[in-house]
Design a protein around this motif. Structure first.
Motif, PDB file in Angstrom:
ATOM      1  N   ARG A  66     107.446   0.285  13.400  1.00 42.61           N
ATOM      2  CA  ARG A  66     108.083   0.106  12.100  1.00 42.61           C
ATOM      3  C   ARG A  66     108.722  -1.276  11.987  1.00 42.61           C
ATOM      4  O   ARG A  66     108.633  -1.934  10.956  1.00 42.61           O
ATOM      5  N   ASP A 114     110.632   4.349   6.515  1.00 42.09           N
ATOM      6  CA  ASP A 114     109.478   5.032   7.101  1.00 42.09           C
ATOM      7  C   ASP A 114     108.776   5.910   6.093  1.00 42.09           C
ATOM      8  O   ASP A 114     108.375   7.033   6.377  1.00 42.09           O
ATOM      9  N   SER A 163     107.210   7.801  22.809  1.00 40.49           N
ATOM     10  CA  SER A 163     106.635   7.865  21.465  1.00 40.49           C
ATOM     11  C   SER A 163     107.658   7.447  20.411  1.00 40.49           C
ATOM     12  O   SER A 163     107.314   6.811  19.414  1.00 40.49           O
ATOM     13  N   GLU A 177     107.151   4.309  17.931  1.00 41.74           N
ATOM     14  CA  GLU A 177     107.260   4.449  16.471  1.00 41.74           C
ATOM     15  C   GLU A 177     108.259   3.450  15.896  1.00 41.74           C
ATOM     16  O   GLU A 177     107.999   2.794  14.890  1.00 41.74           O
TER      17      GLU A 177
END
Length: 95
Positions: free
Chosen positions: A68, A91, A60, A64
Motif C-alpha cells: 500500500r 485501502d 502477510s 500488504e
C-alpha cells in the motif's frame, strides 16, 4: 527536529506557497504531510492489530502494508489526484 516540528514546517511552507499564489506547490507540500500522517496511522494500526491478534501471519500484514505504501508513493509521484491517494491510503483500491 521532531516529526511534529517537521510536519509543522511543511504545513507552514504550504501556507506560504499558497499565500504567494503557488497553489500547485502548496498542494504538493500538503499532500506530503497527508501521506506522512496516513503512514503514521497505518503503522499505529498495525501495531494495535499485532497486539490484539498475534496469531495472524505477520509477514502477510507487512507485505500488504508495504504494498500500500508503494502504491501510494507511485501514485503521488505520478501526480495522482488527492482522492486517489486517499483511496489508496484507506485501502479502497485493488492492486
Amino acid at each position: 527536529m521532531s516529526a511534529a516540528e517537521t510536519l509543522r514546517g511543511l504545513l507552514a511552507e504550504a501556507q506560504e506557497r499558497l499565500r504567494l499564489g503557488e497553489a500547485a506547490e502548496a498542494e504538493r507540500y500538503a499532500k506530503a504531510v497527508s501521506a506522512i500522517l496516513r503512514a503514521e496511522r497505518d503503522v499505529a494500526e498495525y501495531a494495535a492489530n499485532q497486539a490484539q491478534r498475534p496469531e495472524e501471519d505477520e509477514e502477510s500484514q507487512i507485505a500488504e502494508l508495504l504494498g500500500r505504501i508503494r502504491r501510494l508513493a507511485a501514485a503521488d509521484s505520478a501526480g495522482a489526484p488527492l482522492e486517489v491517494l486517499e483511496q489508496i491510503a484507506a485501502d479502497r483500491t485493488q492492486d
